[in-house]
Design a protein around this motif. Structure first.
Motif, mmCIF file in Angstrom:
data_model
loop_
_atom_site.group_PDB
_atom_site.id
_atom_site.type_symbol
_atom_site.label_atom_id
_atom_site.label_comp_id
_atom_site.label_asym_id
_atom_site.label_seq_id
_atom_site.Cartn_x
_atom_site.Cartn_y
_atom_site.Cartn_z
ATOM 1 N N THR A 1 -1.704 6.664 -4.133
ATOM 2 C CA THR A 1 -1.744 5.210 -4.266
ATOM 3 C C THR A 1 -3.053 4.735 -3.651
ATOM 4 O O THR A 1 -3.778 5.513 -3.039
ATOM 5 C CB THR A 1 -0.551 4.549 -3.562
ATOM 6 N N LEU A 2 -3.354 3.444 -3.821
ATOM 7 C CA LEU A 2 -4.637 2.918 -3.378
ATOM 8 C C LEU A 2 -4.455 1.772 -2.399
ATOM 9 O O LEU A 2 -3.498 0.997 -2.496
ATOM 10 C CB LEU A 2 -5.454 2.434 -4.577
ATOM 11 N N SER A 3 -5.407 1.642 -1.470
ATOM 12 C CA SER A 3 -5.352 0.544 -0.501
ATOM 13 C C SER A 3 -6.759 0.141 -0.088
ATOM 14 O O SER A 3 -7.719 0.879 -0.292
ATOM 15 C CB SER A 3 -4.531 0.948 0.728
ATOM 16 N N ILE A 4 -6.861 -1.029 0.530
ATOM 17 C CA ILE A 4 -8.158 -1.593 0.910
ATOM 18 C C ILE A 4 -8.600 -1.108 2.280
ATOM 19 O O ILE A 4 -9.748 -0.775 2.507
ATOM 20 C CB ILE A 4 -8.095 -3.139 0.907
ATOM 21 N N ASP A 5 -7.699 -1.123 3.261
ATOM 22 C CA ASP A 5 -7.948 -0.767 4.659
ATOM 23 C C ASP A 5 -8.485 -1.972 5.435
ATOM 24 O O ASP A 5 -7.698 -2.759 5.950
ATOM 25 C CB ASP A 5 -8.865 0.437 4.781
ATOM 26 N N THR B 1 -0.130 -0.068 -8.918
ATOM 27 C CA THR B 1 1.027 -0.916 -9.241
ATOM 28 C C THR B 1 2.330 -0.161 -8.996
ATOM 29 O O THR B 1 2.860 -0.168 -7.894
ATOM 30 C CB THR B 1 0.940 -1.422 -10.704
ATOM 31 N N VAL B 2 2.817 0.543 -10.001
ATOM 32 C CA VAL B 2 4.151 1.128 -9.907
ATOM 33 C C VAL B 2 4.224 2.242 -8.869
ATOM 34 O O VAL B 2 5.233 2.370 -8.143
ATOM 35 C CB VAL B 2 4.614 1.608 -11.301
ATOM 36 N N PRO C 1 1.739 -6.500 -14.115
ATOM 37 C CA PRO C 1 2.321 -6.606 -12.774
ATOM 38 C C PRO C 1 1.237 -6.834 -11.737
ATOM 39 O O PRO C 1 0.104 -6.358 -11.879
ATOM 40 C CB PRO C 1 3.018 -5.259 -12.570
ATOM 41 N N GLY C 2 1.574 -7.567 -10.679
ATOM 42 C CA GLY C 2 0.627 -7.758 -9.599
ATOM 43 C C GLY C 2 0.322 -6.441 -8.911
ATOM 44 O O GLY C 2 1.113 -5.493 -8.921
ATOM 45 N N PHE C 3 -0.851 -6.377 -8.299
ATOM 46 C CA PHE C 3 -1.242 -5.172 -7.571
ATOM 47 C C PHE C 3 -0.413 -5.031 -6.287
ATOM 48 O O PHE C 3 0.061 -6.024 -5.717
ATOM 49 C CB PHE C 3 -2.720 -5.225 -7.205
ATOM 50 N N THR D 1 9.553 -4.424 -8.017
ATOM 51 C CA THR D 1 8.225 -4.849 -8.423
ATOM 52 C C THR D 1 7.423 -3.637 -8.897
ATOM 53 O O THR D 1 7.895 -2.512 -8.876
ATOM 54 C CB THR D 1 7.506 -5.565 -7.258
ATOM 55 N N GLY D 2 6.211 -3.880 -9.364
ATOM 56 C CA GLY D 2 5.328 -2.799 -9.774
ATOM 57 C C GLY D 2 5.210 -2.607 -11.273
ATOM 58 O O GLY D 2 4.294 -1.928 -11.738
#
Length: 431
Positions: free
Chosen positions: A284-288, A325-326, A56-58, A338-339
């Motif tokens: 969950t994760l993120s770039i910022d 992802t999920v 799955p896409g990020f 999605t996920g």
């Protein structure tokens, strides 16, 4: 229309589907309809996934893409320096065209590196034309995007009329949808937070809120006391909040978005990954923001993984892939779409090269993705079943023209703001 991804190593992120050392994924009208070791679909267009991981896409649930033009300039900045630079110095010189080209290139960059779903946390807050430019940029990039309309730094906007106006334009369930960026009790008081949450509920909008603590404040407990915790809110960063506040978020069903590279570099403190898990909260994760850090989820996962393992030896590589992802899809209210590679979900998928010398031989796909993955592996990207990147190249995008526009935007803003375009620029925070 049918598309068959044939012969890849399938990492589904679905516990029922599992992983396939060699598998096929059948897509019909943009939806995943079958996953198996061999799928018979003679009438489908075939995409050869040999020597590819199919996953799955990020999902990145917190990124400020309007800042893309100043990529790398803030590599050495602290958080106060970033605030002065981006919000106090350059933002006043942003025109709608600058917002458009920064947002569009930022979204394309994310797509290029395998982020099929991205929440764009907008806090330029200059005018309706600026807002419309950001929405137009997301619509012109072929990814699944959430326009999170938030307040500008140090400004009282957006007001209710702004939220209603943009919501009327983003009222469907297409590729570009909307969320509400809350200001928080520290900036506006609990009464205003209550009003904003009421408006969000009326308009069926999920919310996102930046929050942290220096140990002397209890921002989550304050919201809890007034009954303002929601399962539709994602709390961003949360560095320094107490363990009992994390449990409050978990009990409320809220989400937590961690931006490990920014948090460590800018002095927020250690990412809350392990403490969140101990409290029963899936992070969950993120770039910022890319003026300070890279814009891909591979390096983000790797930082979060290394830091937590260094602290307590916890986490496994699969945890990180779930966060990106999920779990992140669930935080955006999109986990039914999605996920994961699940029959019935939209085909938001990426194919990663396994024959690249930086990862070959791939013995364990999940471990390889987390420990050694990078954007150069992203060979193919599908969003809603449509191929938007093939053989390492984004389709239907005039990148040279967009690059020129971004450079012109950056140079004009820098000249107007009177700032150098290198790391010698160290804004002086107000003391």
């Amino acid at each position: 229309m049918k598309t068959l991804l044939r012969g890849g190593a399938v990492v589904s992120m679905d516990p029922v589907v599992g992983e396939l050392a060699r598998g096929d994924v059948l897509i019909e009208d943009g939806v995943i309809v079958e996953v198996g070791e061999y799928v018979d679909a003679p009438d489908a267009e075939v995409i050869d996934a040999t020597d590819r991981i199919v996953m799955p896409g990020f999902v990145d649930n917190h990124r400020h893409s309007w800042q893309t033009a100043f990529r790398g300039v803030g590599a050495d900045w602290t958080f106060p320096e970033w605030a002065v630079a981006m919000h106090g110095t350059v933002k006043p010189h942003y025109r709608p065209e600058d917002v458009y080209v920064g947002t569009r290139l930022g979204r394309l960059e994310a797509l290029h590196s395998g982020v099929t779903t991205m929440l764009d946390w907008y806090h330029v807050a200059q005018s309706h034309e600026h807002e419309d430019a950001a929405v137009a940029a997301l619509r012109d990039a072929p990814g699944r995007s959430i326009f999170c309309l938030g307040a500008g730094w140090g400004t009282p906007n957006p007001v209710e009329a702004d939220i209603r106006r943009v919501r009327s334009e983003l009222s469907g369930d297409g590729l570009v949808t909307m969320a509400f960026g809350l200001r928080g009790a520290e900036d506006t008081g609990t009464d205003m937070v209550a009003q904003e949450l009421k408006l969000a509920a009326e308009l069926d909008l999920r919310t996102s809120l930046h929050v942290a603590s220096d140990g002397t404040q209890r921002p989550v407990a304050d919201l809890h006391e007034y009954g303002l915790l929601r399962d539709t809110t994602t709390y961003v960063h949360a560095n320094g909040i107490s363990d009992d506040e994390l449990r409050m978020l978990a009990d409320a069903g809220a989400s937590l978005s961690i931006s490990p590279d920014v948090e460590l570099k800018m002095g927020f403190g250690s990412p809350m990954t392990g403490r969140a898990l101990a409290a029963g909260l899936r992070p969950t994760l993120s770039i910022d923001d890319v003026p300070s850090v890279g814009g891909d989820m591979f390096s983000t996962m790797r930082t979060a993984f290394a830091v937590q393992r260094g602290l307590d030896g916890g986490l496994r590589s699969r945890d990180l892939l779930e966060f990106a992802t999920v779990d992140a899809a669930r935080s955006c209210g999109l986990d039914s779409r999605t996920g994961s590679i699940t029959p019935g979900k939209d085909a938001d998928l990426i194919l990663l090269r396994t024959d690249d010398l930086t990862v070959f031989p791939v013995t364990d796909p999940v471990a390889t993705i987390v420990s050694a993955g990078h954007p150069g592996l992203v060979d193919t990207v599908l969003v809603g079943g449509h191929v938007v990147k093939r053989d390492g190249v984004l389709l239907g995008v005039d990148l040279p023209a967009l690059r020129n526009r971004l450079l012109e935007s950056r140079n004009r803003i820098a000249a107007a703001a009177g700032v150098p375009l290198d790391t010698t620029w160290h804004p002086q925070p107000n003391r």
